[in-house]
Design an enzyme around this catalytic site. Structure first.
Site, PDB file in Angstrom:
ATOM      1  N   ASP A  31      82.172  80.185  17.774  1.00 31.92           N
ATOM      2  CA  ASP A  31      83.372  80.672  17.899  1.00 31.92           C
ATOM      3  C   ASP A  31      84.327  80.620  19.171  1.00 31.92           C
ATOM      4  O   ASP A  31      83.819  81.522  19.985  1.00 31.92           O
ATOM      5  CB  ASP A  31      83.817  82.085  17.099  1.00 31.92           C
ATOM      6  N   ASP A 214      89.617  76.147  18.836  1.00 26.45           N
ATOM      7  CA  ASP A 214      89.018  77.200  18.232  1.00 26.45           C
ATOM      8  C   ASP A 214      87.948  76.758  17.277  1.00 26.45           C
ATOM      9  O   ASP A 214      88.539  76.679  15.803  1.00 26.45           O
ATOM     10  CB  ASP A 214      90.136  78.171  17.689  1.00 26.45           C
TER      11      ASP A 214
HETATM   12  O1  F41 Z   1      90.586  84.594  12.116  1.00 24.22           O
HETATM   13  C1  F41 Z   1      90.531  83.333  12.409  1.00 24.22           C
HETATM   14  C2  F41 Z   1      88.995  82.796  12.909  1.00 24.22           C
HETATM   15  N1  F41 Z   1      87.993  83.806  12.559  1.00 24.22           N
HETATM   16  C3  F41 Z   1      86.836  83.610  13.559  1.00 24.22           C
HETATM   17  C4  F41 Z   1      85.814  84.619  13.422  1.00 24.22           C
HETATM   18  C5  F41 Z   1      85.470  84.683  12.183  1.00 24.22           C
HETATM   19  C6  F41 Z   1      86.629  85.347  11.156  1.00 24.22           C
HETATM   20  C7  F41 Z   1      87.724  84.088  11.418  1.00 24.22           C
HETATM   21  N2  F41 Z   1      91.318  82.342  12.515  1.00 24.22           N
HETATM   22  C8  F41 Z   1      92.540  82.698  12.152  1.00 24.22           C
HETATM   23  C9  F41 Z   1      93.155  82.760  10.740  1.00 24.22           C
HETATM   24  C10 F41 Z   1      94.341  82.994  10.560  1.00 24.22           C
HETATM   25  C11 F41 Z   1      95.203  82.999  11.506  1.00 24.22           C
HETATM   26  C12 F41 Z   1      94.974  82.681  12.873  1.00 24.22           C
HETATM   27  C13 F41 Z   1      93.755  82.558  13.209  1.00 24.22           C
HETATM   28  O2  F41 Z   1      96.250  82.782  13.563  1.00 24.22           O
HETATM   29  C14 F41 Z   1      97.379  83.066  12.686  1.00 24.22           C
HETATM   30  O3  F41 Z   1      96.637  83.293  11.419  1.00 24.22           O
END
Ligand code: F41
Length: 321
Positions: A31, A214
């Site tokens: 990540d 990301d």
């Molecule tokens: O939460 C994450 C990514 N995250 C990475 C580690 C595992 C669980 C998921 N992305 C994300 C999900 C929703 C969002 C956002 C980013 O920005 C605003 O809304």
């Protein structure tokens, strides 16, 4: 020492990399949007461990506890985890770090119990690591001095095996030339200016907006002005409570994203239909980031571009795959 590790697609939502921690094999989610390396640990409840490989520090001869250290992380999707900390040898492909901070999860949210990963390898900047009382370095920061070049790269082709390369750029994984965007790491992310985009060939401004590279996010999450402009060109598109949907028969335009002050990265329409939502209605790979001015360029971006995370600068390189 340079190395490359295969990244296996999992249910179209993430890529997992087989990683050894103290000789124990775990499938971890790399990540670039966070900076904690954490693993499912023997200290979790039986229910939480179900279906996962679990790291047991007691059976590692190289584990050292960091007594009194803790960690706790909340992700933007509402998931989270927390626990204790130690160090152990972490090996990814041919790259090994001896005393890597390994965060042992004693609590994980339900999203992780039902997910395919046995933990995460955070590859953002160490200034957002959550370990207290002293924050810890990422695997890349620790490995960096031993690498031929101070960089790592993500190759995440759509529905196919990919790879993470450490210490070198693999010219066999992309076509054409590499473009670069200057990165500002003060927020802890691989973040760069992203101030315009094109829907098909029509350009639009997106002033004051940035993007982050990301790999831990599945989709492309952008500010509402861009998402609305994109779906305005898709007949039958609707913004539902779950997000943007459209008729599966629709022909989706490409989306070109300006990266830094120079080049655009173009995501073909074929990558912008994420999945069937219901019947003949499909769910878009481009969705709203909610609020703010920071776009999240997730795996869908990497399905189209080899991403180079270069600590010189720092800068983010991208080349079509
Ligand atoms: O939460 C994450 C990514 N995250 C990475 C580690 C595992 C669980 C998921 N992305 C994300 C999900 C929703 C969002 C956002 C980013 O920005 C605003 O809304």
């Amino acid at each position: 020492q340079d190395g490359s590790a295969p990244a296996m697609p999992y249910e179209g939502v993430e890529y997992l990399v087989s990683t050894t921690v103290g000789g124990q094999k775990l499938n971890l989610d790399f990540d670039t949007g966070s900076a904690d390396l954490w693993v499912f640990s023997s200290g979790l409840s039986a229910a939480s461990k179900k279906g996962h490989n679990v790291y047991n520090s007691a059976s590692s001869s190289t584990y050292k506890a960091l007594s009194g250290y803790t960690w706790s992380i909340q992700y933007a999707d509402g998931s989270g985890a927390s626990g204790t900390v130690g160090t152990d040898t972490v090996t990814i492909g041919g790259t090994s770090v001896k005393a890597q901070a390994v965060e042992l999860a004693t609590k994980v949210s339900s999203q992780f119990v039902s997910d395919g990963s046995d933990g995460l390898v955070g590859l953002a900047f160490s200034n957002i690591n959550t370990v207290r009382p002293r924050s810890q370095k990422t695997f890349f920061d620790n490995a960096n001095p031993s690498l031929a070049s101070p960089l790592f790269a993500a190759y995440l082709p759509f529905n196919a095996n990919g790879a993470y390369d450490f210490g070198y750029v693999d010219a066999s994984k992309y076509t054409g030339s590499v473009s670069y965007a200057a990165v500002s790491s003060s927020g802890g992310f691989w973040e760069y200016a992203s101030t315009s985009y094109k829907v098909g060939s029509t350009a639009h401004a997106m002033s004051g907006t940035t993007g982050i590279a990301d790999t831990g996010t599945t989709l492309l999450l952008m500010v509402d002005s861009a998402v609305s402009a994109y779906y305005a060109s898709v007949s039958g598109a609707k913004n539902t409570a779950d997000g943007w949907t459209f008729p599966c028969a629709a022909t989706l335009p490409s989306l070109a994203i300006r990266m830094g002050s120079s080049a655009y990265a173009t995501i073909p329409g074929s990558l912008l239909n994420f999945e069937t939502y219901s019947g003949s209605t499909c769910y878009g790979a481009l969705q709203s980031v909610g609020g703010g001015t920071q776009n999240i360029y997730g795996d869908v971006f990497f399905n189209a571009y080899y991403g180079i995370f270069d600590s010189t600068g720092p800068r983010f390189g991208f080349a079509a795959i």
